[in-house]
Design an enzyme around this catalytic site. Structure first.
Site, mmCIF file in Angstrom:
data_model
loop_
_atom_site.group_PDB
_atom_site.id
_atom_site.type_symbol
_atom_site.label_atom_id
_atom_site.label_comp_id
_atom_site.label_asym_id
_atom_site.label_seq_id
_atom_site.Cartn_x
_atom_site.Cartn_y
_atom_site.Cartn_z
ATOM 1 C CB SER A 67 -1.033 0.119 1.267
ATOM 2 O OG SER A 67 -2.054 0.849 0.974
ATOM 3 C CG ASP B 275 -5.804 -1.863 -4.862
ATOM 4 O OD1 ASP B 275 -6.402 -0.649 -4.067
ATOM 5 O OD2 ASP B 275 -4.550 -2.166 -4.484
ATOM 6 C CG HIS C 212 -5.048 -2.593 -0.699
ATOM 7 N ND1 HIS C 212 -4.552 -1.928 -1.751
ATOM 8 C CD2 HIS C 212 -4.782 -2.186 0.318
ATOM 9 C CE1 HIS C 212 -3.808 -1.038 -1.305
ATOM 10 N NE2 HIS C 212 -3.827 -1.165 0.051
#
Length: 241
Positions: free
Chosen positions: A21, A117, A184
């Site tokens: 991330s 995502d 994710h």
């Protein structure tokens, strides 16, 4: 890094900078800088997991993520720490988006990303601010609740992801794993990284793909077919808010 180097990391034969991330974005931005800490004899590579944030148009036609990034760049004053090869011809906010810098990274880089995502769907493509009437509410929490037109929009986003990595993937030293999942951060959870039922593309799990690339066992340029073809995904479903 200075502290780690003083504790013995400077003697490492192999090093990997990774993050997911925001950490995946940082792994891209700092990859070459990380490489410069080590002698040329050290194998140094970088892995970005779920860090391929796109400068995409949201469902209202706006630029939610660009506006957010503009604030981050301004607040943190990161302009002088962004790659000069990018800021020489683009504004600092544009140079905070990986699509504008990955081709210029000199150090071997592996990009792992879900084509759909889940964070970008929720916070960039269809956030409540861009969806005041809630048409995307159920879809952004659970892809199974998406309408045909919403899936078409998300397929368009996948096409943007593939376009963003096209030039990057042409370099032999780089690695790529784009699976068609609503996920994710797939390196930080054991079930998606390396388990008996982990996501695979072409029978290759993420951990095996990254290992083959890192140790130069084989070139890895893996792109999944579009949703809904992949039945191995560990798709994220969020509680109704």
């Amino acid at each position: 890094m200075d502290d780690l180097m003083s504790k013995g990391m400077r003697h490492a034969h192999q090093a990997l900078l990774s993050g997911c991330s925001a950490g995946g974005l940082a792994s891209i931005l700092h990859c070459d800088e990380f490489r410069d800490f080590f002698p040329r004899t050290t194998r140094v590579k970088c892995l970005s997991d779920a860090g391929l944030f796109l400068d995409a148009v949201d469902v209202s036609g706006g630029h939610t993520l660009r506006n957010l990034y503009s604030g981050v760049v301004g607040l943190q004053g990161v302009q002088n720490n962004l790659p000069r090869i990018c800021t020489n011809h683009l504004d600092p906010t544009s140079c905070f988006f990986p699509q504008n810098i990955i081709r210029q990274v000199r150090t071997p880089l592996f990009i792992l990303n879900a084509a759909y995502d889940s964070w970008q769907i929720q916070s960039s493509l269809a956030p409540p601010s861009a969806d005041p009437h809630g048409h995307w509410h159920d879809c952004r929490l659970n892809h199974a609740k998406c309408s045909a037109s919403q899936i078409r929009f998300l397929q368009g986003f996948r096409n943007q992801v593939l376009k963003a990595v096209r030039g990057f993937s042409m370099s032999k030293q780089n690695g790529l794993f784009i699976n068609s999942c609503f996920a994710h951060c797939q390196t930080e959870r054991q079930d998606t990284w390396f388990a008996d039922d982990s996501p695979v593309v072409g029978n290759k799990a993420i951990a095996i793909a990254v290992g083959d690339w890192y140790f130069d066992r084989s070139g890895i340029k893996i792109v999944d077919c579009p949703y809904p073809c992949d039945k191995t995904c560990h798709n994220l479903v969020f509680q109704r808010a």
